[in-house]
Design a protein around this motif. Sequence first.
Motif, mmCIF file in Angstrom:
data_model
loop_
_atom_site.group_PDB
_atom_site.id
_atom_site.type_symbol
_atom_site.label_atom_id
_atom_site.label_comp_id
_atom_site.label_asym_id
_atom_site.label_seq_id
_atom_site.Cartn_x
_atom_site.Cartn_y
_atom_site.Cartn_z
ATOM 1 N N ALA A 1 -5.721 5.058 1.263
ATOM 2 C CA ALA A 1 -4.475 5.457 0.603
ATOM 3 C C ALA A 1 -4.737 6.063 -0.774
ATOM 4 O O ALA A 1 -3.787 6.445 -1.469
ATOM 5 C CB ALA A 1 -3.550 4.247 0.475
ATOM 6 N N GLY A 2 -6.021 6.144 -1.178
ATOM 7 C CA GLY A 2 -6.366 6.720 -2.463
ATOM 8 C C GLY A 2 -6.147 5.782 -3.631
ATOM 9 O O GLY A 2 -5.995 6.231 -4.771
ATOM 10 N N LEU A 3 -6.181 4.466 -3.378
ATOM 11 C CA LEU A 3 -5.912 3.475 -4.404
ATOM 12 C C LEU A 3 -7.183 2.697 -4.739
ATOM 13 O O LEU A 3 -8.094 2.580 -3.915
ATOM 14 C CB LEU A 3 -4.827 2.508 -3.920
ATOM 15 N N GLY A 4 -7.227 2.148 -5.955
ATOM 16 C CA GLY A 4 -8.336 1.279 -6.322
ATOM 17 C C GLY A 4 -8.222 -0.066 -5.619
ATOM 18 O O GLY A 4 -7.126 -0.501 -5.246
ATOM 19 N N VAL B 1 0.836 -1.199 0.000
ATOM 20 C CA VAL B 1 0.000 0.000 0.000
ATOM 21 C C VAL B 1 0.874 1.254 0.000
ATOM 22 O O VAL B 1 0.596 2.236 -0.695
ATOM 23 C CB VAL B 1 -0.954 -0.014 1.208
ATOM 24 N N ALA B 2 1.970 1.202 0.772
ATOM 25 C CA ALA B 2 2.892 2.341 0.785
ATOM 26 C C ALA B 2 3.532 2.546 -0.584
ATOM 27 O O ALA B 2 3.671 3.682 -1.056
ATOM 28 C CB ALA B 2 3.969 2.123 1.850
ATOM 29 N N VAL B 3 3.914 1.450 -1.243
ATOM 30 C CA VAL B 3 4.459 1.550 -2.596
ATOM 31 C C VAL B 3 3.402 2.100 -3.552
ATOM 32 O O VAL B 3 3.677 2.977 -4.382
ATOM 33 C CB VAL B 3 4.977 0.181 -3.080
ATOM 34 N N ARG C 1 -10.787 -7.671 3.929
ATOM 35 C CA ARG C 1 -10.577 -7.026 5.225
ATOM 36 C C ARG C 1 -9.861 -5.687 5.061
ATOM 37 O O ARG C 1 -10.034 -4.768 5.877
ATOM 38 C CB ARG C 1 -9.767 -7.949 6.139
ATOM 39 N N TYR C 2 -9.056 -5.567 4.018
ATOM 40 C CA TYR C 2 -8.207 -4.397 3.871
ATOM 41 C C TYR C 2 -8.711 -3.424 2.810
ATOM 42 O O TYR C 2 -7.965 -2.555 2.361
ATOM 43 C CB TYR C 2 -6.782 -4.848 3.555
ATOM 44 N N ALA C 3 -9.981 -3.546 2.445
ATOM 45 C CA ALA C 3 -10.546 -2.636 1.445
ATOM 46 C C ALA C 3 -10.459 -1.182 1.913
ATOM 47 O O ALA C 3 -10.102 -0.287 1.138
ATOM 48 C CB ALA C 3 -11.994 -3.013 1.151
ATOM 49 N N ASP C 4 -10.777 -0.912 3.173
ATOM 50 C CA ASP C 4 -10.738 0.456 3.681
ATOM 51 C C ASP C 4 -9.309 0.981 3.743
ATOM 52 O O ASP C 4 -9.064 2.156 3.438
ATOM 53 C CB ASP C 4 -11.380 0.530 5.068
ATOM 54 N N LEU C 5 -8.364 0.136 4.137
ATOM 55 C CA LEU C 5 -6.965 0.549 4.196
ATOM 56 C C LEU C 5 -6.478 0.987 2.821
ATOM 57 O O LEU C 5 -5.796 2.010 2.671
ATOM 58 C CB LEU C 5 -6.102 -0.603 4.720
ATOM 59 N N VAL C 6 -6.859 0.226 1.802
ATOM 60 C CA VAL C 6 -6.469 0.554 0.432
ATOM 61 C C VAL C 6 -7.148 1.850 -0.017
ATOM 62 O O VAL C 6 -6.509 2.737 -0.602
ATOM 63 C CB VAL C 6 -6.815 -0.614 -0.515
ATOM 64 N N ALA C 7 -8.442 1.977 0.265
ATOM 65 C CA ALA C 7 -9.187 3.163 -0.153
ATOM 66 C C ALA C 7 -8.656 4.422 0.530
ATOM 67 O O ALA C 7 -8.569 5.496 -0.092
ATOM 68 C CB ALA C 7 -10.667 2.979 0.146
ATOM 69 N N GLY D 1 1.998 10.236 -10.026
ATOM 70 C CA GLY D 1 1.135 10.442 -11.177
ATOM 71 C C GLY D 1 0.543 9.197 -11.799
ATOM 72 O O GLY D 1 -0.146 9.283 -12.816
ATOM 73 N N HIS D 2 0.764 8.020 -11.198
ATOM 74 C CA HIS D 2 0.270 6.780 -11.778
ATOM 75 C C HIS D 2 -1.056 6.365 -11.142
ATOM 76 O O HIS D 2 -1.392 6.762 -10.025
ATOM 77 C CB HIS D 2 1.303 5.668 -11.596
ATOM 78 N N GLN D 3 -1.787 5.529 -11.856
ATOM 79 C CA GLN D 3 -3.004 4.924 -11.322
ATOM 80 C C GLN D 3 -2.648 3.558 -10.760
ATOM 81 O O GLN D 3 -1.886 2.797 -11.360
ATOM 82 C CB GLN D 3 -4.058 4.787 -12.414
ATOM 83 N N VAL D 4 -3.189 3.238 -9.579
ATOM 84 C CA VAL D 4 -2.822 2.006 -8.882
ATOM 85 C C VAL D 4 -4.079 1.294 -8.403
ATOM 86 O O VAL D 4 -4.977 1.912 -7.818
ATOM 87 C CB VAL D 4 -1.907 2.297 -7.677
#
Length: 446
Positions: free
Chosen positions: A47-50, A19-21, A39-45, A29-32
């Motif tokens: 971080a602003g990631l899909g 997630v940090a990467v 369980r980690y959907a919120d953690l990913v979201a 500037g990339h889409q990730v």
Amino acid sequence: MSHFLLPSTPIYGHLTPMVAVGRGLAERGHQVTVLTGRRYADLVAEAGLGFLPLSAEADYDDGHLEDWLPDRARHRGLAAGRYDILNLFVRPLAAQHTALQVAVASRRYDAVVCEAAFLGVLPLLAQPRHERLPVVGVSATPLALTSVDSAPFGSGLEPGSSAHSRRRNRFISTVLHGGPLRPVQTALRTALDTVGAPPPEGNYFDQATRFDLTFQLATPGIEYPRRELPPSVRFVGPLRLPVPAAPLPGWWGDLDGSRPVVHLTQGTMANLDLSRLMVPALRGLASEDVLVVASTGGRPVAQLEAQLGGPLPANARVATFLPYDRLLPRTAAMVTNGGFGGVQQALAAGVPLVVAGSTEDKPEVAARVSWSGAGLNLRTGRPTPTRVRRAVRRLLTDPGYAGAAERLRAEIAGLNDPIDAVADGLARLLAGDRVDLAVEQDLLRP
């Protein structure tokens, strides 16, 4: 702008570096998009990631592993490690592979940035490079590559440098991989055959070096030298984690330099039973002229007091979480169960360590700390108060440990930002030439 797919096993210590990467790539500037457990959907979201979920056959809650692995508590030692490998990493391979195929078919990605223990990527890697997406690996665990120069991963043995040590390494490797660990290789071969992929190249423990590029989130001075190390592996140092905006505990002013600070942690995962390390460490250091600053890794402080059987020692200060950017520069020694990320953060600050770990990869982390000279390996996950006290005294009185930790601190400081290294490697892979980056030593070697 490129779009990168980041698959990861749904284990906190494996996913959070990814997630940090991903966050760092998004900031560039990339889409990730991250493929991992629900369980980690919120953690990913956050971080602003899909986010894409793994199917149930590959998804498990690492906070309640007893639901996925009901017999886990029955295993000890090598059998426990084998059980975890088979069920946490090999068993989900087919379902991981299917999820990866569906993700790649559903939209256009420019490359896969894969957590190195996500074995579902192996069938993709088996395809000719010109027929598939570029695939790079990110490893946040100690390097497990088999070698004549090191004992097999999981043995917790330091490598040695003599001819006798190399003979020992070959003997132990033959015994383990032909005996107790043979089911791991058999299961990996069967899992790959199930999805129509060719047999694995090399041993199970070699798979993290199969990627077009492998970025090892470690400094080279904490890892054993191996003549078999592929040039596609680059040591880029620990991640430079963002500083959380959290208030400091009310007792923070006690860190005034009047006493050496000893940081105590049992990590954020193997901390269900704080009596393994935190309780004996607090008892062992209670009469020492140090300030023990402990983090429960999210567990309630009341739980620690209950397992301690009374109030905290007068020289102890405890919080659920602590800001390492503020704490470690004030710390003289760290007592830890050996989580690889935390150990590397300590070394990045030049802090010597006492390591007491016996689960997952922690014995290997402890052995590497000892081998580097930056700390002591207690060779148990349940040390006595006396062993902890004596070990901390050694760290505080023998300048050799602090000197080795300082050497590693300087080594880490001399490395570039790891995410810059990942972004640069991806840019080169996507340049269109499809050159063999294995010969570009300036990119692949620290």
